[in-house]
Design a protein around this motif. Structure first.
Motif, PDB file in Angstrom:
ATOM      1  N   ARG A   1       4.572   3.049  -6.979  1.00  0.00           N
ATOM      2  CA  ARG A   1       4.890   4.569  -7.023  1.00  0.00           C
ATOM      3  C   ARG A   1       5.253   5.188  -5.787  1.00  0.00           C
ATOM      4  NH1 ARG A   1      -0.854   4.699  -7.726  1.00  0.00           N
ATOM      5  NH2 ARG A   1      -1.998   5.770  -5.973  1.00  0.00           N
ATOM      6  N   THR A   2       4.738   4.402  -4.508  1.00  0.00           N
ATOM      7  CA  THR A   2       5.396   5.147  -3.171  1.00  0.00           C
ATOM      8  C   THR A   2       6.901   4.671  -2.841  1.00  0.00           C
ATOM      9  OG1 THR A   2       4.420   3.204  -2.080  1.00  0.00           O
ATOM     10  CG2 THR A   2       2.954   5.137  -2.465  1.00  0.00           C
ATOM     11  N   LEU A   3       7.197   3.508  -3.523  1.00  0.00           N
ATOM     12  CA  LEU A   3       8.409   2.874  -3.336  1.00  0.00           C
ATOM     13  C   LEU A   3       9.528   3.834  -3.970  1.00  0.00           C
ATOM     14  CD1 LEU A   3       7.807  -0.803  -3.104  1.00  0.00           C
ATOM     15  CD2 LEU A   3       8.144   0.826  -1.286  1.00  0.00           C
ATOM     16  N   VAL A   4       9.394   4.184  -5.141  1.00  0.00           N
ATOM     17  CA  VAL A   4      10.282   4.838  -6.077  1.00  0.00           C
ATOM     18  C   VAL A   4      11.006   6.215  -5.238  1.00  0.00           C
ATOM     19  CG1 VAL A   4      10.867   5.974  -8.230  1.00  0.00           C
ATOM     20  CG2 VAL A   4       9.257   4.056  -8.108  1.00  0.00           C
TER      21      VAL A   4
ATOM     22  N   THR B   1      15.394   8.438  -1.526  1.00  0.00           N
ATOM     23  CA  THR B   1      15.864   8.991  -0.495  1.00  0.00           C
ATOM     24  C   THR B   1      16.731   7.910   0.388  1.00  0.00           C
ATOM     25  OG1 THR B   1      13.706   9.768  -0.011  1.00  0.00           O
ATOM     26  CG2 THR B   1      14.882   9.659   1.752  1.00  0.00           C
ATOM     27  N   VAL B   2      16.452   6.801   0.226  1.00  0.00           N
ATOM     28  CA  VAL B   2      17.543   5.782   0.818  1.00  0.00           C
ATOM     29  C   VAL B   2      18.742   5.907   0.175  1.00  0.00           C
ATOM     30  CG1 VAL B   2      18.079   3.288   1.228  1.00  0.00           C
ATOM     31  CG2 VAL B   2      15.901   4.167   1.803  1.00  0.00           C
TER      32      VAL B   2
ATOM     33  N   VAL C   1       9.719  13.581  -7.675  1.00  0.00           N
ATOM     34  CA  VAL C   1       9.240  12.414  -8.351  1.00  0.00           C
ATOM     35  C   VAL C   1       7.971  11.744  -7.446  1.00  0.00           C
ATOM     36  CG1 VAL C   1       9.728   9.657  -8.316  1.00  0.00           C
ATOM     37  CG2 VAL C   1      11.640  11.459  -8.963  1.00  0.00           C
ATOM     38  N   ALA C   2       7.893  11.988  -6.137  1.00  0.00           N
ATOM     39  CA  ALA C   2       6.918  11.543  -5.318  1.00  0.00           C
ATOM     40  C   ALA C   2       5.583  12.327  -5.923  1.00  0.00           C
ATOM     41  CB  ALA C   2       7.067  11.883  -3.789  1.00  0.00           C
TER      42      ALA C   2
ATOM     43  N   GLY D   1       2.964   9.740  -5.040  1.00  0.00           N
ATOM     44  CA  GLY D   1       3.225   8.644  -4.313  1.00  0.00           C
ATOM     45  C   GLY D   1       3.818   9.412  -3.081  1.00  0.00           C
ATOM     46  N   SER D   2       3.397  10.374  -2.791  1.00  0.00           N
ATOM     47  CA  SER D   2       3.945  11.076  -1.371  1.00  0.00           C
ATOM     48  C   SER D   2       3.146  10.503  -0.098  1.00  0.00           C
ATOM     49  CB  SER D   2       3.311  12.636  -1.371  1.00  0.00           C
ATOM     50  OG  SER D   2       3.988  13.308  -2.497  1.00  0.00           O
ATOM     51  N   THR D   3       3.799  10.188   0.806  1.00  0.00           N
ATOM     52  CA  THR D   3       3.337   9.560   2.010  1.00  0.00           C
ATOM     53  C   THR D   3       3.924  10.024   3.135  1.00  0.00           C
ATOM     54  OG1 THR D   3       5.003   7.809   2.160  1.00  0.00           O
ATOM     55  CG2 THR D   3       3.018   7.298   0.794  1.00  0.00           C
ATOM     56  N   ARG D   4       3.254   9.792   4.427  1.00  0.00           N
ATOM     57  CA  ARG D   4       3.836  10.258   5.615  1.00  0.00           C
ATOM     58  C   ARG D   4       5.081   9.913   6.046  1.00  0.00           C
ATOM     59  NH1 ARG D   4       1.717  12.858  10.445  1.00  0.00           N
ATOM     60  NH2 ARG D   4       3.554  13.456  11.705  1.00  0.00           N
ATOM     61  N   PHE D   5       5.282   8.517   5.586  1.00  0.00           N
ATOM     62  CA  PHE D   5       6.579   7.816   6.055  1.00  0.00           C
ATOM     63  C   PHE D   5       7.511   8.537   5.145  1.00  0.00           C
ATOM     64  CE2 PHE D   5       9.666   4.484   4.553  1.00  0.00           C
ATOM     65  CZ  PHE D   5       9.786   4.035   5.623  1.00  0.00           C
TER      66      PHE D   5
END
Length: 282
Positions: free
Chosen positions: A31-34, A39-40, A78-79, A84-88
Motif C-alpha cells: 500500500r505504500t508503493l502504489v 508519483t513516478v 490514494v495514499a 500508505g503515506s510516508t515521508r519518502f
C-alpha cells in the motif's frame, strides 16, 4: 555499572546506535508503493512533455503535463485511502511537482516561443521555476496553527503549483484553437509567465476546495452527474477550448476568493490576521 560494548546489544537488551544504523530494512507494504508508483508515473509524464516539445509536438506536450497533473491529484488521495503515506512519498511528490509544474511548462513555452527573445525569455523561465520552487518549499515547512479560524482551510495562499502550470500554458491553448499572433509575441508570453509566477508566491487567498462537504442533497445528484457528463464531453471533443475556459475561469475566480476571504475575516472575532500568520498552503 557494566561496561557497554562498542558493538553488539546492550546488557538491557536495547540495540546500540551502531546496530540501529546498520539494521536491515524490513519488508515494505504494497500500500505504500502504489501512491509512489503514481508519483513516478507523473514524473515520467512531465519529463516526456519536454521530449515532445523538443520534437515540435506541442499539443502532445501539453497533454503529457495534464496527465501528470491527474496522477499528481491521485497519488495523495490514494495514499490517504490506503493509509500508505510516508515521508519518502511526501519528498518524492514535492520534487515531482517542481519538475512537472515548475520546469516542464515553461521549458515547453521557451521551445515554442520564448527562445525568440533570447535572454529575456530565459529569465522568464527561471523566474517562474524559482517562484514555483519557493512556493513548494513554503508548503513543506508550513505548520498548521490550531488558533486559526476553521474557515481559513478553504483558502490557499497564492495559486498552487498545478493551477499555476494550467494557467501559464494558456497561450498554448489559445494557439491550438487558432487565436492568431500569440506565438509571434514572445514578450507577451514572458510577461504572462512573470504574472503567474507572482500569483504563486503572493499572499493572495485563493479557493482550495479541500474542505468541500462529502454529502450533497439527494435532489442534486442527477444535476451534478449530468454536469460531469457534459464537462467530459466538452473536454474530449473541444479540449483546448475547455482548458482555455478553465484557465480563464480560475483567473476570474481570484477576485471572488479575495472578496469572500475579506468578508470572512471581517466577521471573525479572532485577533488573528494574515499579516502575522500563514494560511494553509497547498
Amino acid at each position: 555499572m557494566a561496561n557497554v560494548p562498542p558493538f553488539g546489544s546492550r546488557p538491557d537488551g536495547r540495540r546500540t546506535i551502531r546496530e540501529r544504523r546498520t539494521r536491515p530494512f524490513g519488508p515494505v507494504h504494497v500500500r505504500t508503493l502504489v501512491p509512489n508508483a503514481l508519483t513516478v508515473l507523473a514524473l515520467c509524464a512531465g519529463l516526456t512533455a519536454i521530449r515532445f516539445a523538443l520534437e515540435g509536438r506541442f499539443e502532445a506536450s501539453v497533454v503529457a503535463i495534464i496527465v501528470a497533473s491527474v496522477f499528481d491529484g491521485l497519488d495523495g488521495r490514494v495514499a490517504r485511502l490506503l493509509h500508505g503515506s510516508t515521508r519518502f512519498g511526501a519528498e518524492l511528490d514535492s520534487l515531482t511537482d517542481f519538475v512537472n509544474f515548475g520546469v516542464a511548462p515553461v521549458i515547453v513555452l521557451y521551445i515554442w516561443s520564448l527562445n525568440a527573445i533570447g535572454g529575456i525569455g530565459w529569465i522568464a523561465v527561471l523566474g517562474y521555476a524559482v517562484c514555483c520552487a519557493l512556493r513548494l518549499a513554503r508548503f513543506n515547512v508550513a505548520l498548521e496553527d490550531p488558533d486559526k479560524p476553521a474557515w481559513t482551510g478553504n483558502y490557499f495562499v497564492g495559486v498552487p503549483a498545478p493551477a499555476g502550470a494550467l494557467i501559464v500554458m494558456l497561450p498554448l491553448y489559445l494557439t491550438f484553437i487558432d487565436v492568431p499572433g500569440i506565438k509571434a509575441l514572445p514578450i507577451v508570453v514572458a510577461l504572462h509567465c512573470f504574472f503567474v509566477a507572482f500569483l504563486m508566491v503572493s499572499r493572495i487567498p485563493t479557493f482550495s476546495g479541500k474542505r468541500m462537504g462529502i454529502r450533497i442533497k439527494r435532489e442534486m445528484v442527477l444535476p451534478i452527474l449530468l454536469l460531469v457528463g457534459l464537462s467530459a464531453a466538452v473536454i474530449l471533443n473541444y479540449p483546448w477550448i475547455a482548458f482555455s475556459g478553465i484557465a480563464l475561469g480560475y483567473l476570474a475566480s481570484i477576485p471572488v476568493s479575495v472578496s469572500r476571504y475579506r468578508k470572512h475575516l471581517a466577521r471573525t472575532s479572532s485577533a488573528w490576521s494574515p499579516e502575522n500568520d500563514d494560511l494553509p498552503i497547498g
